[in-house]
Design an enzyme around this catalytic site. Sequence first.
Site, short mmCIF file in Angstrom:
data_model
loop_
_atom_site.label_atom_id
_atom_site.label_comp_id
_atom_site.label_asym_id
_atom_site.label_seq_id
_atom_site.Cartn_x
_atom_site.Cartn_y
_atom_site.Cartn_z
N SER A 110 13.79 40.29 -17.02
CA SER A 110 13.61 41.30 -15.99
C SER A 110 14.60 42.45 -16.20
CB SER A 110 13.76 40.67 -14.59
OG SER A 110 13.26 41.53 -13.59
N GLU A 208 5.96 42.97 -20.06
CA GLU A 208 5.63 42.25 -18.83
C GLU A 208 6.22 43.04 -17.68
OE1 GLU A 208 7.86 40.45 -16.57
OE2 GLU A 208 9.59 41.33 -17.58
N HIS A 278 7.52 37.13 -14.99
CA HIS A 278 7.81 36.65 -13.64
C HIS A 278 6.71 35.67 -13.21
CE1 HIS A 278 10.06 40.41 -14.01
NE2 HIS A 278 10.81 40.02 -13.00
#
Length: 307
Positions: A110, A208, A278
Site C-alpha cells: 500500500s 493494485e 488489499h
Amino acid sequence: MRTLPKRLKKGDTVGVISPSSPPDQENLKKALPFLEELGLNVKLGKSVYEEKGYLAGTDKERLADLHAMFRDPEIAGIFCAGGGYGAARYADQIDYAMIKENPKVFWGYSDITFLHTALGEYAEMVTFHGSMLASDVGKPEFHERSRRMFGQLFEPFELHYTEEVSPLETIVSGVAQGQLVGGNLSLIRSAIGTKFDLDVKGKILLIEDIDEEPAEVDEILNHLRMARKFDEAAGIVIGDFKNAEPNKRKPSFSLEQVLADYFSGLKIPIVKGFKIGHCEPHFSVPLGALARLDGDAKTLTILPGVQ
C-alpha cells in the site's frame, strides 16, 4: 541485479515499524503472536505507538525508526504495521548507503510502495509486497494462504501463481521476463517527475489499488500512459482493485472497461485477476526479483526473494 536479503531463521529478532499512518493498536496486538508462532522475537519501533494527526509520529520519528531497524545488527527483518499515508514525506532523507550495506527483509504494501521503489532504486535490494500486521494479520479474515506466504522468508523457493489461486484473465497474450516492480497504483503515480519515479523499462509492472472508483483509475492510468510507462514495461500484472465501484461519478464505466481501454491495444503480455493487494488471500511477492509472466498459460513465476 538487486541484492537478496538473508533468509530469516527461527530465533531471529525482527522489527515492527509504522512508516506511514498510526496502526490499529488492537489489531496489532492480535497480530504480534503470529510472528512469535513463526519462531521470531519482536522488537517494536517507537513509531508504532506514536500518533500525530494522520501520521504515526513526525517524519523525523518515523525516519529514525526505519534507520534504527536497518542499523541494528540484531534485527534480521522489518515488518510494517500498516500503511495509510506518509512514507513519501521523508523518502528524500533516507540514508540509502547505510541500508545498502545492511540489506534485510523489508515487508509491507500500500503506502509502503513508495519505500519499495526508493529502496529498490537507491539501496538496490529486493523488498516484499506482503500482508501487514495491523491491517491484515490481526483481522479475523486473515487467510491461511496469506499466512503461508510468509514461508518464503525462511526458505528460498520459486513462487508460482496459477488459476489454482484465483481465476485469471489474459488481456494481451505473450510471455515476458524481467524484474517485478510496482505495487500501489496511486503511489506509483505520485512519484512521477521525482527522483523516485519508478523505472519500468524492461520490467514487469505490478499494479493494485483500493477505494479508487473507475474514473479515478482512468485518470491515474492515463497519467502513466502519458509518462510512457506502458511503452517501457515488458509486461503488466494487474492485482486486486478493492472497492473500485462508481460512487461520485454516475453513470460510469466499469473497472473492467477502463482496464480494457488502456491495455487491450498494447503489445506486451497483460494478465488480470491476481490476488495481490488489499484482499484476502493476499499473495505476497518479492519486488525486484526476476519474474516470468505467461499470458498464454496465465501464470506468474517469481524467483526467490531471499538467499
